[in-house]
Design a protein around this motif. Structure first.
Motif, PDB file in Angstrom:
ATOM      1  N   PHE A   1      -6.758 -95.504  33.600  1.00 13.47           N
ATOM      2  CA  PHE A   1      -7.150 -95.892  34.955  1.00 13.47           C
ATOM      3  C   PHE A   1      -7.897 -97.219  34.845  1.00 13.47           C
ATOM      4  CE2 PHE A   1      -6.705 -91.363  34.895  1.00 13.47           C
ATOM      5  CZ  PHE A   1      -6.155 -91.031  36.126  1.00 13.47           C
ATOM      6  N   ILE A   2      -7.471 -98.211  35.631  1.00 15.17           N
ATOM      7  CA  ILE A   2      -8.100 -99.531  35.577  1.00 15.17           C
ATOM      8  C   ILE A   2      -8.630 -99.861  36.971  1.00 15.17           C
ATOM      9  CG2 ILE A   2      -7.736-101.991  35.151  1.00 15.17           C
ATOM     10  CD1 ILE A   2      -5.445-101.119  33.216  1.00 15.17           C
ATOM     11  N   ASP A   3      -9.942-100.047  37.057  1.00 14.12           N
ATOM     12  CA  ASP A   3     -10.601-100.395  38.313  1.00 14.12           C
ATOM     13  C   ASP A   3     -10.326-101.856  38.625  1.00 14.12           C
ATOM     14  OD1 ASP A   3     -12.345-101.034  40.379  1.00 14.12           O
ATOM     15  OD2 ASP A   3     -14.069-100.053  39.470  1.00 14.12           O
ATOM     16  N   ALA A   4      -9.781-102.116  39.800  1.00  9.41           N
ATOM     17  CA  ALA A   4      -9.496-103.488  40.220  1.00  9.41           C
ATOM     18  C   ALA A   4     -10.061-103.705  41.633  1.00  9.41           C
ATOM     19  CB  ALA A   4      -7.995-103.755  40.178  1.00  9.41           C
ATOM     20  N   GLY A   5     -11.320-103.369  41.811  1.00 11.98           N
ATOM     21  CA  GLY A   5     -11.964-103.547  43.112  1.00 11.98           C
ATOM     22  C   GLY A   5     -11.534-102.476  44.090  1.00 11.98           C
ATOM     23  N   ASP A   6     -10.862-102.878  45.181  1.00 15.99           N
ATOM     24  CA  ASP A   6     -10.406-101.899  46.167  1.00 15.99           C
ATOM     25  C   ASP A   6      -9.077-101.271  45.767  1.00 15.99           C
ATOM     26  OD1 ASP A   6      -8.775-104.099  46.618  1.00 15.99           O
ATOM     27  OD2 ASP A   6      -8.832-103.914  48.798  1.00 15.99           O
ATOM     28  N   ARG A   7      -8.603-101.617  44.580  1.00 17.61           N
ATOM     29  CA  ARG A   7      -7.365-101.033  44.053  1.00 17.61           C
ATOM     30  C   ARG A   7      -7.623-100.409  42.689  1.00 17.61           C
ATOM     31  NH1 ARG A   7      -3.403-106.017  44.838  1.00 17.61           N
ATOM     32  NH2 ARG A   7      -5.241-107.059  44.069  1.00 17.61           N
ATOM     33  N   VAL A   8      -6.810 -99.433  42.358  1.00 19.33           N
ATOM     34  CA  VAL A   8      -6.875 -98.767  41.060  1.00 19.33           C
ATOM     35  C   VAL A   8      -5.472 -98.778  40.473  1.00 19.33           C
ATOM     36  CG1 VAL A   8      -7.356 -96.611  39.838  1.00 19.33           C
ATOM     37  CG2 VAL A   8      -8.756 -97.267  41.805  1.00 19.33           C
ATOM     38  N   LEU A   9      -5.375 -99.203  39.231  1.00 18.30           N
ATOM     39  CA  LEU A   9      -4.104 -99.194  38.518  1.00 18.30           C
ATOM     40  C   LEU A   9      -4.091 -97.966  37.621  1.00 18.30           C
ATOM     41  CD1 LEU A   9      -1.435-100.515  37.616  1.00 18.30           C
ATOM     42  CD2 LEU A   9      -2.767-101.804  35.923  1.00 18.30           C
ATOM     43  N   VAL A  10      -3.050 -97.154  37.767  1.00 18.31           N
ATOM     44  CA  VAL A  10      -2.902 -95.952  36.948  1.00 18.31           C
ATOM     45  C   VAL A  10      -1.653 -96.125  36.098  1.00 18.31           C
ATOM     46  CG1 VAL A  10      -2.659 -93.449  36.913  1.00 18.31           C
ATOM     47  CG2 VAL A  10      -3.990 -94.539  38.737  1.00 18.31           C
ATOM     48  N   LEU A  11      -1.843 -96.239  34.787  1.00 23.54           N
ATOM     49  CA  LEU A  11      -0.726 -96.321  33.841  1.00 23.54           C
ATOM     50  C   LEU A  11      -0.372 -94.898  33.442  1.00 23.54           C
ATOM     51  CD1 LEU A  11      -1.987 -99.269  31.617  1.00 23.54           C
ATOM     52  CD2 LEU A  11      -0.528 -99.367  33.644  1.00 23.54           C
ATOM     53  N   SER A  12       0.905 -94.561  33.515  1.00 25.23           N
ATOM     54  CA  SER A  12       1.289 -93.170  33.291  1.00 25.23           C
ATOM     55  C   SER A  12       2.706 -93.067  32.742  1.00 25.23           C
ATOM     56  CB  SER A  12       1.205 -92.408  34.616  1.00 25.23           C
ATOM     57  OG  SER A  12       2.089 -92.979  35.548  1.00 25.23           O
ATOM     58  N   THR A  13       3.027 -91.844  32.314  1.00 22.92           N
ATOM     59  CA  THR A  13       4.390 -91.500  31.916  1.00 22.92           C
ATOM     60  C   THR A  13       4.856 -90.371  32.819  1.00 22.92           C
ATOM     61  OG1 THR A  13       4.024 -92.158  29.625  1.00 22.92           O
ATOM     62  CG2 THR A  13       5.858 -90.651  30.042  1.00 22.92           C
ATOM     63  N   LEU A  14       6.034 -90.535  33.379  1.00 22.84           N
ATOM     64  CA  LEU A  14       6.647 -89.523  34.231  1.00 22.84           C
ATOM     65  C   LEU A  14       7.789 -88.879  33.464  1.00 22.84           C
ATOM     66  CD1 LEU A  14       7.053 -88.279  37.147  1.00 22.84           C
ATOM     67  CD2 LEU A  14       8.791 -90.046  37.425  1.00 22.84           C
ATOM     68  N   ARG A  15       7.752 -87.556  33.367  1.00 21.08           N
ATOM     69  CA  ARG A  15       8.841 -86.801  32.745  1.00 21.08           C
ATOM     70  C   ARG A  15       9.338 -85.822  33.806  1.00 21.08           C
ATOM     71  NH1 ARG A  15       4.750 -87.295  29.233  1.00 21.08           N
ATOM     72  NH2 ARG A  15       5.176 -88.324  27.259  1.00 21.08           N
ATOM     73  N   ALA A  16      10.662 -85.752  33.955  1.00 14.60           N
ATOM     74  CA  ALA A  16      11.223 -84.876  34.973  1.00 14.60           C
ATOM     75  C   ALA A  16      12.682 -84.587  34.666  1.00 14.60           C
ATOM     76  CB  ALA A  16      11.102 -85.531  36.350  1.00 14.60           C
ATOM     77  N   ARG A  17      13.237 -83.714  35.459  1.00 13.25           N
ATOM     78  CA  ARG A  17      14.662 -83.422  35.400  1.00 13.25           C
ATOM     79  C   ARG A  17      15.214 -83.683  36.794  1.00 13.25           C
ATOM     80  NH1 ARG A  17      16.916 -78.728  36.578  1.00 13.25           N
ATOM     81  NH2 ARG A  17      14.974 -77.597  36.292  1.00 13.25           N
ATOM     82  N   GLY A  18      16.266 -84.483  36.870  1.00 16.91           N
ATOM     83  CA  GLY A  18      16.901 -84.759  38.150  1.00 16.91           C
ATOM     84  C   GLY A  18      17.674 -83.555  38.637  1.00 16.91           C
ATOM     85  N   ARG A  19      18.076 -83.577  39.886  1.00 13.55           N
ATOM     86  CA  ARG A  19      18.844 -82.459  40.463  1.00 13.55           C
ATOM     87  C   ARG A  19      20.133 -82.209  39.700  1.00 13.55           C
ATOM     88  NH1 ARG A  19      15.311 -79.688  43.325  1.00 13.55           N
ATOM     89  NH2 ARG A  19      14.248 -80.955  44.857  1.00 13.55           N
ATOM     90  N   SER A  20      20.689 -83.253  39.055  1.00 16.22           N
ATOM     91  CA  SER A  20      21.928 -83.103  38.285  1.00 16.22           C
ATOM     92  C   SER A  20      21.681 -82.443  36.937  1.00 16.22           C
ATOM     93  CB  SER A  20      22.561 -84.478  38.054  1.00 16.22           C
ATOM     94  OG  SER A  20      21.745 -85.232  37.168  1.00 16.22           O
TER      95      SER A  20
END
Length: 87
Positions: free
Chosen positions: A24-43
């Motif tokens: 999480f990176i504080d950038a004043g009125d904004r916050v940057l969240v670096l993340s990894t998304l893992r999922a399975r698509g409908r297919s």
């Protein structure tokens, strides 16, 4: 309410979603969240991607959310420099 609807629509296309925030990176009125998304698509196809979410906060609530698939681009959008990585 609009933010909740947008998030719901984004994740409704995926099954077995795992969102792992890494930084999480504080950038004043904004916050940057670096993340990894893992999922399975409908297919049934598996998805794993690094992403960066830029959240604008007003009055203690999320006013906007922007997803960037390029973390360095997200840092540039916030006027921050990407740290150089050395091996």
């Amino acid at each position: 309410a609009a933010f909740r609807a947008a998030v719901t629509e984004y994740y409704d296309a995926l099954d077995d979603v795992c969102f792992d925030p890494e930084e999480f990176i504080d950038a004043g009125d904004r916050v940057l969240v670096l993340s990894t998304l893992r999922a399975r698509g409908r297919s049934g196809a598996r998805v794993e991607t690094q992403q960066a979410g830029i959240f604008t906060v007003r009055d203690g609530k999320v006013a906007s959310w922007q997803v960037c698939l390029d973390r360095e681009e997200a840092l540039r959008l916030l006027g921050l420099q990407a740290e150089s990585q050395t091996a």
